[in-house]
Design a protein around this motif. Structure first.
Motif, PDB file in Angstrom:
ATOM      1  N   ILE A  96     -37.764 -34.149 -42.650  1.00  0.00           N
ATOM      2  CA  ILE A  96     -38.784 -34.657 -41.722  1.00  0.00           C
ATOM      3  C   ILE A  96     -38.745 -36.180 -41.686  1.00  0.00           C
ATOM      4  N   ARG A  97     -38.664 -36.819 -42.829  1.00  0.00           N
ATOM      5  CA  ARG A  97     -38.603 -38.280 -42.874  1.00  0.00           C
ATOM      6  C   ARG A  97     -37.334 -38.798 -42.199  1.00  0.00           C
ATOM      7  N   LEU A  98     -36.217 -38.125 -42.431  1.00  0.00           N
ATOM      8  CA  LEU A  98     -34.959 -38.534 -41.806  1.00  0.00           C
ATOM      9  C   LEU A  98     -35.029 -38.375 -40.290  1.00  0.00           C
ATOM     10  N   PHE A  99     -35.634 -37.300 -39.848  1.00  0.00           N
ATOM     11  CA  PHE A  99     -35.758 -37.066 -38.411  1.00  0.00           C
ATOM     12  C   PHE A  99     -36.635 -38.129 -37.767  1.00  0.00           C
ATOM     13  N   LEU A 100     -37.730 -38.476 -38.417  1.00  0.00           N
ATOM     14  CA  LEU A 100     -38.637 -39.488 -37.879  1.00  0.00           C
ATOM     15  C   LEU A 100     -38.007 -40.879 -37.885  1.00  0.00           C
ATOM     16  N   ASP A 101     -37.054 -41.105 -38.778  1.00  0.00           N
ATOM     17  CA  ASP A 101     -36.372 -42.405 -38.847  1.00  0.00           C
ATOM     18  C   ASP A 101     -35.212 -42.510 -37.859  1.00  0.00           C
ATOM     19  N   ASN A 102     -34.877 -41.413 -37.203  1.00  0.00           N
ATOM     20  CA  ASN A 102     -33.725 -41.388 -36.301  1.00  0.00           C
ATOM     21  C   ASN A 102     -34.109 -41.990 -34.945  1.00  0.00           C
ATOM     22  N   PRO A 103     -33.536 -43.140 -34.543  1.00  0.00           N
ATOM     23  CA  PRO A 103     -33.944 -43.787 -33.287  1.00  0.00           C
ATOM     24  C   PRO A 103     -33.544 -43.002 -32.042  1.00  0.00           C
ATOM     25  N   TYR A 104     -32.574 -42.091 -32.182  1.00  0.00           N
ATOM     26  CA  TYR A 104     -32.059 -41.382 -31.015  1.00  0.00           C
ATOM     27  C   TYR A 104     -32.980 -40.257 -30.535  1.00  0.00           C
ATOM     28  N   VAL A 105     -34.048 -39.995 -31.278  1.00  0.00           N
ATOM     29  CA  VAL A 105     -35.036 -39.030 -30.793  1.00  0.00           C
ATOM     30  C   VAL A 105     -36.345 -39.734 -30.429  1.00  0.00           C
ATOM     31  N   TYR A 106     -36.271 -41.039 -30.326  1.00  0.00           N
ATOM     32  CA  TYR A 106     -37.422 -41.833 -29.877  1.00  0.00           C
ATOM     33  C   TYR A 106     -37.248 -42.126 -28.388  1.00  0.00           C
ATOM     34  N   GLN A 107     -38.206 -41.694 -27.570  1.00  0.00           N
ATOM     35  CA  GLN A 107     -38.056 -41.797 -26.122  1.00  0.00           C
ATOM     36  C   GLN A 107     -37.898 -43.237 -25.653  1.00  0.00           C
ATOM     37  N   GLY A 108     -38.570 -44.169 -26.317  1.00  0.00           N
ATOM     38  CA  GLY A 108     -38.469 -45.567 -25.933  1.00  0.00           C
ATOM     39  C   GLY A 108     -37.047 -46.106 -26.021  1.00  0.00           C
ATOM     40  N   PHE A 109     -36.271 -45.583 -26.953  1.00  0.00           N
ATOM     41  CA  PHE A 109     -34.875 -46.000 -27.077  1.00  0.00           C
ATOM     42  C   PHE A 109     -34.115 -45.697 -25.795  1.00  0.00           C
ATOM     43  N   TRP A 110     -34.344 -44.503 -25.235  1.00  0.00           N
ATOM     44  CA  TRP A 110     -33.646 -44.102 -24.014  1.00  0.00           C
ATOM     45  C   TRP A 110     -34.235 -44.790 -22.785  1.00  0.00           C
ATOM     46  N   ASP A 111     -35.524 -45.061 -22.823  1.00  0.00           N
ATOM     47  CA  ASP A 111     -36.125 -45.819 -21.718  1.00  0.00           C
ATOM     48  C   ASP A 111     -35.501 -47.216 -21.639  1.00  0.00           C
ATOM     49  N   TYR A 112     -35.230 -47.805 -22.797  1.00  0.00           N
ATOM     50  CA  TYR A 112     -34.577 -49.115 -22.819  1.00  0.00           C
ATOM     51  C   TYR A 112     -33.134 -49.004 -22.318  1.00  0.00           C
ATOM     52  N   GLN A 113     -32.415 -47.971 -22.768  1.00  0.00           N
ATOM     53  CA  GLN A 113     -31.038 -47.784 -22.326  1.00  0.00           C
ATOM     54  C   GLN A 113     -30.951 -47.630 -20.808  1.00  0.00           C
ATOM     55  N   ASN A 114     -31.984 -47.017 -20.221  1.00  0.00           N
ATOM     56  CA  ASN A 114     -32.011 -46.798 -18.774  1.00  0.00           C
ATOM     57  C   ASN A 114     -32.737 -47.912 -18.032  1.00  0.00           C
ATOM     58  N   GLN A 115     -32.996 -49.017 -18.750  1.00  0.00           N
ATOM     59  CA  GLN A 115     -33.576 -50.228 -18.170  1.00  0.00           C
ATOM     60  C   GLN A 115     -34.965 -49.992 -17.562  1.00  0.00           C
ATOM     61  N   LYS A 116     -35.703 -49.055 -18.160  1.00  0.00           N
ATOM     62  CA  LYS A 116     -37.083 -48.818 -17.729  1.00  0.00           C
ATOM     63  C   LYS A 116     -38.049 -49.748 -18.458  1.00  0.00           C
ATOM     64  N   ILE A 117     -37.668 -50.150 -19.650  1.00  0.00           N
ATOM     65  CA  ILE A 117     -38.487 -51.075 -20.429  1.00  0.00           C
ATOM     66  C   ILE A 117     -37.577 -52.132 -21.039  1.00  0.00           C
ATOM     67  N   SER A 118     -38.170 -53.223 -21.484  1.00  0.00           N
ATOM     68  CA  SER A 118     -37.391 -54.293 -22.098  1.00  0.00           C
ATOM     69  C   SER A 118     -37.068 -53.950 -23.547  1.00  0.00           C
ATOM     70  N   HIS A 119     -36.132 -54.710 -24.111  1.00  0.00           N
ATOM     71  CA  HIS A 119     -35.774 -54.511 -25.517  1.00  0.00           C
ATOM     72  C   HIS A 119     -36.962 -54.789 -26.428  1.00  0.00           C
ATOM     73  N   ASP A 120     -37.740 -55.827 -26.082  1.00  0.00           N
ATOM     74  CA  ASP A 120     -38.918 -56.170 -26.886  1.00  0.00           C
ATOM     75  C   ASP A 120     -39.955 -55.049 -26.840  1.00  0.00           C
ATOM     76  N   THR A 121     -40.145 -54.468 -25.650  1.00  0.00           N
ATOM     77  CA  THR A 121     -41.105 -53.359 -25.518  1.00  0.00           C
ATOM     78  C   THR A 121     -40.652 -52.158 -26.320  1.00  0.00           C
ATOM     79  N   CYS A 122     -39.359 -51.896 -26.298  1.00  0.00           N
ATOM     80  CA  CYS A 122     -38.801 -50.793 -27.084  1.00  0.00           C
ATOM     81  C   CYS A 122     -39.034 -51.019 -28.569  1.00  0.00           C
ATOM     82  N   LYS A 123     -38.719 -52.222 -29.053  1.00  0.00           N
ATOM     83  CA  LYS A 123     -38.898 -52.541 -30.473  1.00  0.00           C
ATOM     84  C   LYS A 123     -40.369 -52.473 -30.879  1.00  0.00           C
ATOM     85  N   GLU A 124     -41.227 -52.986 -29.998  1.00  0.00           N
ATOM     86  CA  GLU A 124     -42.665 -52.979 -30.293  1.00  0.00           C
ATOM     87  C   GLU A 124     -43.198 -51.551 -30.365  1.00  0.00           C
ATOM     88  N   GLY A 125     -42.783 -50.705 -29.422  1.00  0.00           N
ATOM     89  CA  GLY A 125     -43.236 -49.313 -29.423  1.00  0.00           C
ATOM     90  C   GLY A 125     -42.760 -48.558 -30.645  1.00  0.00           C
TER      91      GLY A 125
END
Length: 214
Positions: A96-125
């Motif tokens: 569970i801890r490993l899964f929660l630490d995985n950035p690839y299952v965090y939606q904000g990571f993909w929103d940033y990749q698709n240029q929906k949010i800024s890098h700073d917004t992704c990091k902050e979220g």
């Protein structure tokens, strides 16, 4: 699995048809998932369908998280033997801890990749969510941890189901493995709690009832 089926068969005459339909459908997909231990992609899809079968209702997306939180809250509240607590904080705390630490299952990571949010917004979220997880871990808040877990698994579900991943891809094995481990632990417990508390956990009828084809 045999225990759940035995409880269900012995008590189903006490339950409503809609409750029985949810459990019957959920069990069918959970059983199938256990035959797919060599196929993480299809196992995860089967487990996610099983989860949807036991709780999903006809709700617009804005209400969906509220519905999920309510379901998880009620399940945890009725967990008199603390089965969910033991899964989260004892038996499966590491995956569970490993899964929660995985950035690839965090939606904000993909929103940033698709240029929906800024890098700073992704990091902050991500930082805010990590703080939320740390608080929930320190307070052993099962509902909050489950909410974050299922939100992360929903992102993984979207990636797989909407064609955002290659079948049997080497790049997403870890998150799929952890997600399957977690769901295989939680779903049987969810079903047992539902069966033991059908009077108060009988949800609205499934959106897709059984319809006889003429």
């Amino acid at each position: 699995m045999l225990l759940i089926e035995e409880i269900f068969k012995s008590k189903k005459t006490q339950f409503s048809d809609q409750f029985n339909l949810r459990i019957h459908r959920g069990l069918s997909w959970l059983k199938k998932s256990m035959d797919l231990h060599d196929d993480l992609d299809l196992q995860f899809i089967s487990l996610w369908i099983s989860f949807n079968a036991i709780y999903a209702q006809d709700l617009v997306s804005a209400q969906d998280k509220q519905s999920l939180r309510q379901f998880l809250y009620l399940i945890c509240q009725k967990d008199s033997e603390h089965k969910i607590y033991k899964i989260l904080w004892e038996r499966f705390s590491q995956p569970i801890r490993l899964f929660l630490d995985n950035p690839y299952v965090y939606q904000g990571f993909w929103d940033y990749q698709n240029q929906k949010i800024s890098h700073d917004t992704c990091k902050e979220g991500l930082a805010q969510e990590k703080q939320k997880v740390l608080r929930a871990l320190s307070e052993k808040d099962s509902v909050d941890i489950l909410m974050v877990l299922f939100n992360r698994m929903y992102t993984l579900r979207n990636q797989v189901v909407h064609g955002g991943a290659t079948y049997n891809s080497s790049v997403n094995r870890k998150q799929l493995q952890d997600a399957c481990t977690i769901l295989l632990a939680l779903l049987p417990v969810f079903m047992i709690i539902l069966l033991e508390n059908a009077a108060t956990l009988d949800l609205a009828k499934p959106f897709y009832p059984v319809v006889q084809v003429s």
